[in-house]
Design an enzyme around this catalytic site. Structure first.
Site, short mmCIF file in Angstrom:
data_model
loop_
_atom_site.label_atom_id
_atom_site.label_comp_id
_atom_site.label_asym_id
_atom_site.label_seq_id
_atom_site.Cartn_x
_atom_site.Cartn_y
_atom_site.Cartn_z
N HIS A 132 0.77 -1.21 -0.01
CA HIS A 132 -0.07 -0.09 0.01
C HIS A 132 1.07 1.30 -0.03
CE1 HIS A 132 -2.72 2.93 1.75
NE2 HIS A 132 -3.83 2.20 1.40
N ASP A 209 3.30 -4.47 8.00
CA ASP A 209 2.08 -3.58 7.98
C ASP A 209 0.97 -4.65 8.15
OD1 ASP A 209 0.00 -2.45 6.98
OD2 ASP A 209 0.74 -1.68 5.29
N GLN A 212 -4.27 -4.93 7.03
CA GLN A 212 -5.14 -5.84 6.52
C GLN A 212 -5.18 -7.39 7.01
OE1 GLN A 212 -7.54 -5.08 4.47
NE2 GLN A 212 -6.72 -3.00 3.62
N LYS A 235 -9.92 -0.68 11.19
CA LYS A 235 -10.29 -1.70 10.43
C LYS A 235 -10.53 -3.17 11.21
CE LYS A 235 -7.09 -0.53 6.63
NZ LYS A 235 -7.59 0.30 5.70
N CYS A 375 -4.57 2.60 -3.61
CA CYS A 375 -3.41 3.10 -3.19
C CYS A 375 -2.18 2.01 -3.23
CB CYS A 375 -3.54 3.38 -1.56
SG CYS A 375 -4.79 4.59 -1.40
#
Lengths: 420, 147
Positions: A132, A209, A212, A235, A375
Site C-alpha cells: 500500500h 504492515d 489488513q 479496520k 493505493c
C-alpha cells in the site's frame, strides 16, 4: 442448471444467512445495503461505540496529566487499553505498544525515527511490490534523504513470493525490510517467517504492515519475531483515529522521538529537554484515550468471537462469492483461486467496463465496494490492471449480501450497453 | 433488486461507440486533461478557423462518464463559434451542479443525458473533465486571436 447449483450451494450455506453478529452493528438498522468495503474501514459494533461514549461520560479528563481522581481514572482506561493491545499482539512488554492515529502514522514514526537515523548510503531498504502507498512513500522518503537504495521484493501475479525472489531482494546490503502481511488488493499472505529469518540473518530490521491482517488473523509479534508492527483500529471494528505501533523495546529505547511537545518529556529547560521513557516518548500531545478505550472494546469483541470463527465465516462466504463469480462471464478475479488465500478480499475487473462505472452501478443496487487503484499503483502496474473493483468481507456479512453483490455484478455489462 | 442507473442508452452508446475518439493530425490546439484522483485522462484536440470550431477529436482512458461526456461535447460544439462553445460549456457545468434551467439543458442536446450526475457528487469530476479541458483551449485560442 446454474440455478439448481446455486440453490444447492445456498442450502449448504444456509447457516451464513443466520448471522448472529450482524445485530451487534447499529449501522445495519438504518443502512440496508450490502457493505463490502471492510478492507477500507470496518463497521463498529455497539460495544465499541458505547466504550467511547462511556469514556467521555464517566472517565473523561486529560490522561497522564492531572493528579486528581478523574485524570487518574482516564489514565487507567488508557493504560488498560494498552495492555489489551499488548495481549492481542502477544508482545512481551506494555511499553512496546505505542498509540498512534493509524497505520500510516505508525509507519511514518518508524521511517522518521528509526529509518532516518539508521540508514546510510550503500544500505538497502526492501519493500514488496504489493505494498500500500503508506508502506512505500515513507521508505521513498528515507531513501531520498539518506541515500539508501530502495529495492523491491517481486511477487507472482497471485501475490506469492518464491525463495529465489526473497534471496534476490534480501542481501547483505539490506538494513530494513518493510512488508504487508496481507495485500490490500489480492488478500494474499506474505511468507513473513521466511522474510524475518532472511532479514535477521543480514542484521536487517523487519517492519510488518498488519493493517489488513490484524482484523483477520491471530498475531504474535514474539512468534513472528518482527521488529515493528503497525495496524489501524478502524479496520478491526475500533474507532477511527486510533492506531498502534508495536516496536521491540531495545529498538524503541534507542530511537529519538518522532513528534515533540507535551506529555513526552521528563524535564524541559530553556534550551533542551529530557524525554520521557517508553511509551510516552512517542506519544506527544493529548492522547486519544476514548479511541483507545474503543479499540480495547473492539479487541475484546473480536476475542470473544475468536479468530477461528471469523476465518471460518469469511472463508465460506469468500468461497461462495468466488464460485458465484466464476459463473458470470467477463469477470476476472485477481489473485488466488482459493478462498483461504484472500483474507476476505476479492478484487476483480469486468471486461470493457471501468471500475468506477462498476462501482456506481453496484451502488445503485446498494452494494458498497471500492474501485480504483487501491493505493497500490506499483502493484496494479505490475499486474497490468490500471484500476479494479474490490469487494471485501467481514464477519457481519451474510449470504444475502453476497447474493445481492453477485446479482448486481452479473448485470453490469448489460446495463453498460453490451449485448449478452 | 435491479435499480435504474444513470447509465442511460445515450451515455452507453457514446461510451461504446464514440464518434470523436480518434487522433486528429492537423489540430490547431492540443491539451491533456487529467483527474489525478481517479486516473481518468483525455487528450483533446481542436481545429479552429476564424473563431469557429471546425474539427475536434479526443483520445483517452477512463470511466464511461468521462469518455462519453467528451464525445457528446464534441458532437455538440463542432461547427459552432468559440463563443457559443464557451456559452454551452457554462450551461453544461451549471447543469452538473444542478443550476441550469430546462430550456438551457435542452440546448445541450445529447449531453443533457448526463444531467443526473448532479445527484452523484463522486462522479462530477468525471463528467466535467472534457468540458474544462475545452474551456482551457478556448481561453488560449481567444488569447491568440486577440493579439
Amino acid at each position: 442448471m446454474a440455478d439448481k447449483a446455486a440453490d444447492k450451494s445456498m442450502k449448504e450455506n444456509r447457516w451464513l444467512l443466520e448471522n448472529p453478529y450482524r445485530k451487534d452493528f447499529p449501522i445495519f438498522r438504518s443502512w440496508e445495503g450490502a457493505y463490502l468495503d471492510s478492507a477500507a474501514t470496518a463497521q463498529r459494533p455497539a460495544c465499541v461505540i458505547q466504550a467511547e461514549q462511556t469514556f467521555y461520560e464517566r472517565h473523561n479528563a486529560n490522561p497522564l496529566r492531572g493528579f486528581y481522581d478523574l485524570s487518574l481514572e482516564a489514565t487507567d482506561c488508557y493504560e488498560k487499553a494498552r495492555r489489551a493491545v499488548q495481549e492481542f499482539l502477544h508482545a512481551a512488554h506494555p511499553e512496546e505498544i505505542i498509540f498512534t492515529r493509524n497505520t500510516t502514522e505508525s509507519l511514518n514514526l518508524v521511517a522518521y525515527s528509526y529509518g532516518l537515523h539508521n540508514l546510510h548510503a550503500g544500505d538497502e531498504i526492501v519493500v514488496s511490490i504489493l505494498e500500500h502507498h503508506s508502506n512505500l512513500l515513507p521508505w521513498q522518503m528515507v531513501s531520498a534523504r539518506t541515500g539508501a537504495a530502495l529495492r523491491f521484493l517481486e511477487c507472482g501475479p497471485d501475490g506469492t513470493v518464491t525463495d529465489e525472489q526473497l534471496s534476490e531482494a534480501i542481501t547483505e546490503r539490506t538494513k530494513l525490510v518493510a512488508v504487508a502481511q496481507v495485500s490490500n488488493v489480492l488478500g494474499s499472505l506474505m511468507p513473513i517467517e521466511k522474510i524475518v529469518k532472511l532479514a535477521h540473518e543480514q542484521g536487517a530490521a523487519v517492519i510488518l504492515d498488519a493493517a489488513q491482517s490484524a482484523p483477520h488473523l491471530p498475531i504474535s509479534v514474539q512468534e513472528l519475531n518482527v521488529d515493528f508492527l503497525a495496524f489501524s483500529g478502524h479496520k478491526l471494528m475500533g474507532p477511527m483515529g486510533i492506531g498502534v505501533l508495536y516496536g521491540r523495546r531495545e529498538l524503541l529505547e534507542k530511537m529519538p522521538p518522532f513528534l515533540t511537545g507535551g506529555e513526552m518529556i521528563a524535564s524541559v529547560s530553556r534550551r533542551e529537554a529530557v524525554f520521557a521513557p517508553l511509551p510516552q516518548k512517542f506519544e506527544a500531545g493529548t492522547v486519544n484515550a476514548a479511541g483507545a478505550a474503543g479499540l480495547q472494546a473492539a479487541i475484546e469483541y473480536l476475542q470473544d468471537i475468536g479468530f477461528e470463527e471469523i476465518q471460518r465465516r469469511e472463508e465460506k462466504l469468500t468461497e461462495y462469492v468466488l464460485r458465484g463469480m466464476e459463473e458470470i462471464p467477463h469477470i476476472h478475479v485477481l489473485g488466488s483461486k482459493k478462498a483461504k488465500e484472500h483474507c476476505g478480499i476479492i478484487t476483480f475487473t469486468v471486461d470493457g467496463v471501468h471500475s468506477h462505472d462498476v462501482s456506481s452501478i453496484l451502488d445503485t443496487d446498494h452494494v458498497a465496494v471500492r474501485a480504483g487503484h487501491h493505493c497500490a499503483q506499483p502493484l496494479m502496474e505490475y499486474l497490468g490492471v490500471p484500476a479494479a473493483v474490490r469487494a471485501s468481507l467481514y464477519l457481519y456479512n451474510t449470504a444475502e449480501d453476497a447474493d445481492r453483490f453477485l446479482q448486481s455484478v452479473s448485470t453490469v455489462r448489460r446495463r453498460m450497453g453490451y449485448g449478452e | 433488486m435491479e435499480n435504474r442507473t444513470f447509465y442511460n442508452a445515450v451515455l452507453t452508446e457514446h461510451n461504446l461507440h464514440p464518434m470523436y475518439k480518434h487522433d486528429l493530425e492537423d489540430a490547431d490546439f492540443t491539451l491533456e486533461g487529467v483527474n489525478p484522483s481517479c486516473g481518468d485522462h483525455i487528450t483533446l484536440k481542436l481545429k479552429i478557423t476564424d473563431g469557429v470550431i471546425t474539427g475536434g477529436a479526443f483520445v483517452g482512458d477512463g470511466c464511461a462518464i468521462s469518455q462519453a461526456s467528451a464525445d457528446m461535447m464534441l458532437e455538440l460544439v463542432i461547427g459552432r463559434t468559440q463563443k457559443e462553445a464557451v456559452r454551452l460549456s457554462d450551461i453544461f457545468l451549471r447543469m452538473i451542479k444542478g443550476n441550469a434551467s430546462e430550456q438551457e439543458i435542452e440546448e445541450l442536446e445529447e449531453a443533457s443525458a448526463l444531467r443526473d450526475i448532479s445527484h452523484m457528487p463522486a462522479r462530477v469530476k468525471c463528467a466535467v473533465l472534457g468540458w474544462h479541458t475545452m474551456k482551457e483551449i478556448l481561453k488560449e485560442a481567444s488569447g491568440t486571436a486577440d493579439q
